[in-house]
Design a protein around this motif. Structure first.
Motif, PDB file in Angstrom:
ATOM      1  N   TYR A 101       0.835  -1.199   0.000  1.00  0.00           N
ATOM      2  CA  TYR A 101       0.000   0.000   0.000  1.00  0.00           C
ATOM      3  C   TYR A 101       0.868   1.247   0.000  1.00  0.00           C
ATOM      4  N   VAL A 102       0.496   2.177  -0.849  1.00  0.00           N
ATOM      5  CA  VAL A 102       1.154   3.486  -0.901  1.00  0.00           C
ATOM      6  C   VAL A 102       0.099   4.561  -0.765  1.00  0.00           C
ATOM      7  N   TYR A 103       0.245   5.399   0.257  1.00  0.00           N
ATOM      8  CA  TYR A 103      -0.572   6.602   0.308  1.00  0.00           C
ATOM      9  C   TYR A 103       0.334   7.777  -0.046  1.00  0.00           C
ATOM     10  N   GLY A 104      -0.078   8.570  -1.023  1.00  0.00           N
ATOM     11  CA  GLY A 104       0.757   9.661  -1.499  1.00  0.00           C
ATOM     12  C   GLY A 104       0.083  11.012  -1.395  1.00  0.00           C
ATOM     13  N   ASP A 105       0.716  11.925  -0.666  1.00  0.00           N
ATOM     14  CA  ASP A 105       0.213  13.285  -0.487  1.00  0.00           C
ATOM     15  C   ASP A 105       0.995  14.234  -1.397  1.00  0.00           C
ATOM     16  N   GLU A 106       0.281  15.109  -2.122  1.00  0.00           N
ATOM     17  CA  GLU A 106       0.909  16.105  -3.010  1.00  0.00           C
ATOM     18  C   GLU A 106       1.881  15.438  -3.991  1.00  0.00           C
ATOM     19  N   PHE A 107       1.463  14.353  -4.609  1.00  0.00           N
ATOM     20  CA  PHE A 107       2.389  13.564  -5.420  1.00  0.00           C
ATOM     21  C   PHE A 107       2.874  14.295  -6.670  1.00  0.00           C
ATOM     22  N   VAL A 108       2.135  15.289  -7.126  1.00  0.00           N
ATOM     23  CA  VAL A 108       2.561  16.053  -8.304  1.00  0.00           C
ATOM     24  C   VAL A 108       3.872  16.796  -8.039  1.00  0.00           C
ATOM     25  N   ASP A 109       4.166  17.055  -6.764  1.00  0.00           N
ATOM     26  CA  ASP A 109       5.384  17.770  -6.389  1.00  0.00           C
ATOM     27  C   ASP A 109       6.543  16.834  -6.029  1.00  0.00           C
ATOM     28  N   TRP A 110       6.377  15.534  -6.215  1.00  0.00           N
ATOM     29  CA  TRP A 110       7.457  14.594  -5.943  1.00  0.00           C
ATOM     30  C   TRP A 110       8.528  14.659  -7.022  1.00  0.00           C
ATOM     31  N   ASN A 111       9.672  14.059  -6.719  1.00  0.00           N
ATOM     32  CA  ASN A 111      10.720  13.882  -7.714  1.00  0.00           C
ATOM     33  C   ASN A 111      10.271  12.821  -8.728  1.00  0.00           C
ATOM     34  N   LYS A 112      10.435  13.113  -9.997  1.00  0.00           N
ATOM     35  CA  LYS A 112       9.972  12.207 -11.052  1.00  0.00           C
ATOM     36  C   LYS A 112      10.670  10.852 -10.982  1.00  0.00           C
ATOM     37  N   ASP A 113      11.980  10.841 -10.750  1.00  0.00           N
ATOM     38  CA  ASP A 113      12.712   9.576 -10.701  1.00  0.00           C
ATOM     39  C   ASP A 113      12.224   8.697  -9.546  1.00  0.00           C
ATOM     40  N   PHE A 114      11.890   9.336  -8.428  1.00  0.00           N
ATOM     41  CA  PHE A 114      11.352   8.575  -7.309  1.00  0.00           C
ATOM     42  C   PHE A 114      10.035   7.909  -7.710  1.00  0.00           C
ATOM     43  N   PHE A 115       9.163   8.668  -8.357  1.00  0.00           N
ATOM     44  CA  PHE A 115       7.865   8.114  -8.736  1.00  0.00           C
ATOM     45  C   PHE A 115       8.034   6.959  -9.719  1.00  0.00           C
ATOM     46  N   THR A 116       8.953   7.120 -10.668  1.00  0.00           N
ATOM     47  CA  THR A 116       9.192   6.045 -11.633  1.00  0.00           C
ATOM     48  C   THR A 116       9.627   4.774 -10.919  1.00  0.00           C
ATOM     49  N   MET A 117      10.535   4.907  -9.952  1.00  0.00           N
ATOM     50  CA  MET A 117      10.956   3.748  -9.174  1.00  0.00           C
ATOM     51  C   MET A 117       9.786   3.161  -8.381  1.00  0.00           C
ATOM     52  N   LEU A 118       8.923   4.033  -7.851  1.00  0.00           N
ATOM     53  CA  LEU A 118       7.787   3.573  -7.057  1.00  0.00           C
ATOM     54  C   LEU A 118       6.856   2.682  -7.865  1.00  0.00           C
ATOM     55  N   ARG A 169       4.280  -4.611  -6.643  1.00  0.00           N
ATOM     56  CA  ARG A 169       4.439  -5.802  -7.471  1.00  0.00           C
ATOM     57  C   ARG A 169       3.746  -7.045  -6.928  1.00  0.00           C
ATOM     58  N   THR A 170       2.667  -6.854  -6.198  1.00  0.00           N
ATOM     59  CA  THR A 170       1.816  -7.987  -5.837  1.00  0.00           C
ATOM     60  C   THR A 170       0.438  -7.761  -6.459  1.00  0.00           C
ATOM     61  N   GLU A 171      -0.345  -8.796  -6.501  1.00  0.00           N
ATOM     62  CA  GLU A 171      -1.691  -8.675  -7.075  1.00  0.00           C
ATOM     63  C   GLU A 171      -2.580  -7.762  -6.241  1.00  0.00           C
ATOM     64  N   HIS A 172      -2.275  -7.646  -4.941  1.00  0.00           N
ATOM     65  CA  HIS A 172      -3.112  -6.819  -4.074  1.00  0.00           C
ATOM     66  C   HIS A 172      -2.549  -5.420  -3.849  1.00  0.00           C
ATOM     67  N   SER A 173      -1.395  -5.103  -4.445  1.00  0.00           N
ATOM     68  CA  SER A 173      -0.790  -3.785  -4.250  1.00  0.00           C
ATOM     69  C   SER A 173      -1.705  -2.687  -4.765  1.00  0.00           C
ATOM     70  N   ILE A 174      -1.766  -1.581  -4.000  1.00  0.00           N
ATOM     71  CA  ILE A 174      -2.686  -0.496  -4.352  1.00  0.00           C
ATOM     72  C   ILE A 174      -2.123   0.834  -3.871  1.00  0.00           C
ATOM     73  N   ALA A 175      -2.450   1.900  -4.597  1.00  0.00           N
ATOM     74  CA  ALA A 175      -1.963   3.238  -4.249  1.00  0.00           C
ATOM     75  C   ALA A 175      -3.102   4.236  -4.307  1.00  0.00           C
ATOM     76  N   ASP A 176      -3.115   5.146  -3.319  1.00  0.00           N
ATOM     77  CA  ASP A 176      -4.023   6.300  -3.306  1.00  0.00           C
ATOM     78  C   ASP A 176      -3.161   7.549  -3.338  1.00  0.00           C
ATOM     79  N   LEU A 177      -3.331   8.387  -4.357  1.00  0.00           N
ATOM     80  CA  LEU A 177      -2.518   9.589  -4.506  1.00  0.00           C
ATOM     81  C   LEU A 177      -3.420  10.811  -4.646  1.00  0.00           C
ATOM     82  N   THR A 178      -2.978  11.921  -4.072  1.00  0.00           N
ATOM     83  CA  THR A 178      -3.698  13.183  -4.239  1.00  0.00           C
ATOM     84  C   THR A 178      -2.726  14.267  -4.675  1.00  0.00           C
TER      85      THR A 178
END
Length: 234
Positions: free
Chosen positions: A117-134, A139-148
């Motif tokens: 699980y990934v919860y992401g706050d203000e993700f538009v302001d993150w570093n692009k390379d970090f997001f690409t790695m994220l 990598r599991t079937e149940h993996s999920i992310a909520d971003l704002t």
């Protein structure tokens, strides 16, 4: 909880791998998350493979935007302080790794991990390379992310990612739920506040971004005050 139509829409449809809310400020995006979404995900994923990540621009913004208001609701027993050294926080009995993603060296915090699980706050302001790695860590079937986030340039990497995900894969599978909003989607905001924002930001890119939730350019705009219905006559 009394929810707006947009909050109900997100509550009922945020079941994809990527669930992203990008829109105007003050529309209750993060409010819904710390009141409902995060506790729900913790319950759903408890005991499953992978780590929980709580990601923001900095640790300070995560504390201010997410943890502090959540702690006021649920108390320190269920929402702990960020532990120095480990940069972890306990949420409802689950350990979350807190990561400030403003700089590229944040990548080191997620190398080799599997995230459930990934919860992401203000993700538009993150570093692009970090997001690409994220994207490679869910990598599991149940993996999920909520971003704002709040929109920026239409050429921003976050907008490019969203557009590509909305196209789906070769088999037509779409792994994203994407919601946009305007300030008018939150009827609980005081009318005087909304009017003041309209007056203060009218004619600027911030008006389109922060009130209308649009991805627009901030530089190189020409005649941004131009209105066809007001300034054109036959």
């Amino acid at each position: 909880m009394i929810l707006t139509d947009k909050q109900i829409e997100y509550r009922d449809n945020s079941t994809k791998r990527w669930n992203i809310k990008v829109g105007a400020t003050g529309t209750g995006k993060t409010w819904l998350d710390y009141n409902y979404v995060i506790p729900k995900r913790v319950t759903q994923l408890k005991g499953k493979e992978g780590l929980n990540l709580l990601v923001g621009v900095t640790n300070a913004t995560i504390e201010r935007n997410v943890l502090e208001p959540m702690r006021e609701i649920y108390g320190e027993g269920l929402v702990s302080s960020i532990q120095k050294g480990s940069n972890t926080v306990n949420l409802f009995g689950e350990t979350f790794h807190v990561i400030g993603a403003e700089k590229s060296n944040a990548i080191n915090r997620i190398r080799g991990i599997t995230a459930k699980y990934v919860y992401g706050d203000e993700f538009v302001d993150w570093n692009k390379d970090f997001f690409t790695m994220l994207t490679t860590r869910l990598r599991t079937e149940h993996s999920i992310a909520d971003l704002t986030g709040n929109p920026k340039s239409p050429n921003h990497w976050a907008k490019e990612f969203i557009d590509n995900q909305l196209k789906g894969d070769d088999e037509g599978n779409i792994r994203i739920f994407y919601q946009t909003s305007t300030i008018y989607d939150n009827p609980t905001l005081p009318k005087e506040f909304v009017k003041a924002q309209e007056q203060e930001l009218y004619g600027t890119a911030d008006y389109q971004r922060l009130l209308l939730g649009q991805w627009v350019m901030s530089e190189g705009q020409i005649y941004s005050m131009f209105k066809r219905d007001r300034h054109v006559v036959d």
